[in-house]
Design an enzyme around this catalytic site. Sequence first.
Site, PDB file in Angstrom:
ATOM      1  N   ARG A  67       0.854  -1.179   0.000  1.00  0.00           N
ATOM      2  CA  ARG A  67       0.000   0.000   0.000  1.00  0.00           C
ATOM      3  C   ARG A  67       0.894   1.235   0.000  1.00  0.00           C
ATOM      4  NH1 ARG A  67      -2.269  -3.506   3.877  1.00  0.00           N
ATOM      5  NH2 ARG A  67      -4.422  -4.161   3.425  1.00  0.00           N
ATOM      6  N   LYS A  93      -3.347  -1.261   8.200  1.00  0.00           N
ATOM      7  CA  LYS A  93      -4.721  -1.748   8.370  1.00  0.00           C
ATOM      8  C   LYS A  93      -4.779  -3.077   9.113  1.00  0.00           C
ATOM      9  CE  LYS A  93      -6.707   0.613   4.382  1.00  0.00           C
ATOM     10  NZ  LYS A  93      -7.566   0.494   3.176  1.00  0.00           N
ATOM     11  N   HIS A 157      -2.373   2.364  -5.681  1.00  0.00           N
ATOM     12  CA  HIS A 157      -2.961   1.118  -5.186  1.00  0.00           C
ATOM     13  C   HIS A 157      -3.136   0.074  -6.290  1.00  0.00           C
ATOM     14  CE1 HIS A 157      -4.582  -0.745  -1.585  1.00  0.00           C
ATOM     15  NE2 HIS A 157      -5.538  -1.286  -2.316  1.00  0.00           N
ATOM     16  N   ARG A 160      -0.652  -2.752  -6.019  1.00  0.00           N
ATOM     17  CA  ARG A 160      -1.023  -3.833  -5.098  1.00  0.00           C
ATOM     18  C   ARG A 160      -2.020  -4.786  -5.766  1.00  0.00           C
ATOM     19  NH1 ARG A 160      -1.313  -5.456   0.266  1.00  0.00           N
ATOM     20  NH2 ARG A 160      -3.362  -6.034   1.078  1.00  0.00           N
ATOM     21  N   HIS A 183      -3.656 -10.014   3.927  1.00  0.00           N
ATOM     22  CA  HIS A 183      -5.091  -9.861   4.178  1.00  0.00           C
ATOM     23  C   HIS A 183      -5.496 -10.593   5.455  1.00  0.00           C
ATOM     24  CE1 HIS A 183      -5.976  -9.104  -0.355  1.00  0.00           C
ATOM     25  NE2 HIS A 183      -5.782  -7.981   0.290  1.00  0.00           N
ATOM     26  N   TYR A 192      -9.200 -11.563  -6.564  1.00  0.00           N
ATOM     27  CA  TYR A 192      -8.167 -11.801  -7.581  1.00  0.00           C
ATOM     28  C   TYR A 192      -8.372 -13.145  -8.271  1.00  0.00           C
ATOM     29  CZ  TYR A 192      -6.098  -8.006  -4.913  1.00  0.00           C
ATOM     30  OH  TYR A 192      -5.892  -6.813  -4.267  1.00  0.00           O
TER      31      TYR A 192
END
Length: 206
Positions: A67, A93, A157, A160, A183, A192
Amino acid sequence: MKPKLALVEPSNIFRQVAPGRVSNDEMRSREYLTPAEIERLIKAAKEGRWSLRDATLIMVAYRHGLRAKEACELEWSQVEFGRSASLHVRRAKKGKPSVHPIRGDELRMLTALRKEYPDSGYIFTTERGTPFTPDAINRLVKIIGQRAGLALPVHFHMLRHSCGYKLANDGIDTRAIQDWLGHVSIAHTTRYTALSPARFKDFWRD
């Protein structure tokens, strides 16, 4: 005694409401770049004033799915040089941290960049030697995207997302992609694999 108040005609002018921010779907047909487009982006970065820094930034952010905030805060202490070169990725995050291998071409670029900025604690810095802000690093990638002449507007972004789609298209296991990108929920990773053409590779075979 009550004061006498004069009646004033309303002066409201009803103007058309300005449109809000255009959605990503309206701005571009997809939110990721193909490997060939990434190569064009790196090539355009190499043609700029800060060629080594910018090309290394594109490479590292793409390879490790960073990120903007993670790229800005990337420090040399997170890089292990040597035969088993690796990058200790700290995720924003509340994402899961991980240790990624660094490939040969990427290692050579990082080594050259380290020699160019020996006194910096951060890997990617501005002309003043200070760390980038997420907004500044995003503007930089947008400018490089314009120089690359790509068919769709680029933002940071997308690097990513491009990483996630590349790994999915290569047939990498969804759980492994989840760990690579940090994640917390696999629901963010399945976007994805859901669009990967590798899912349909055996369709219509005789």
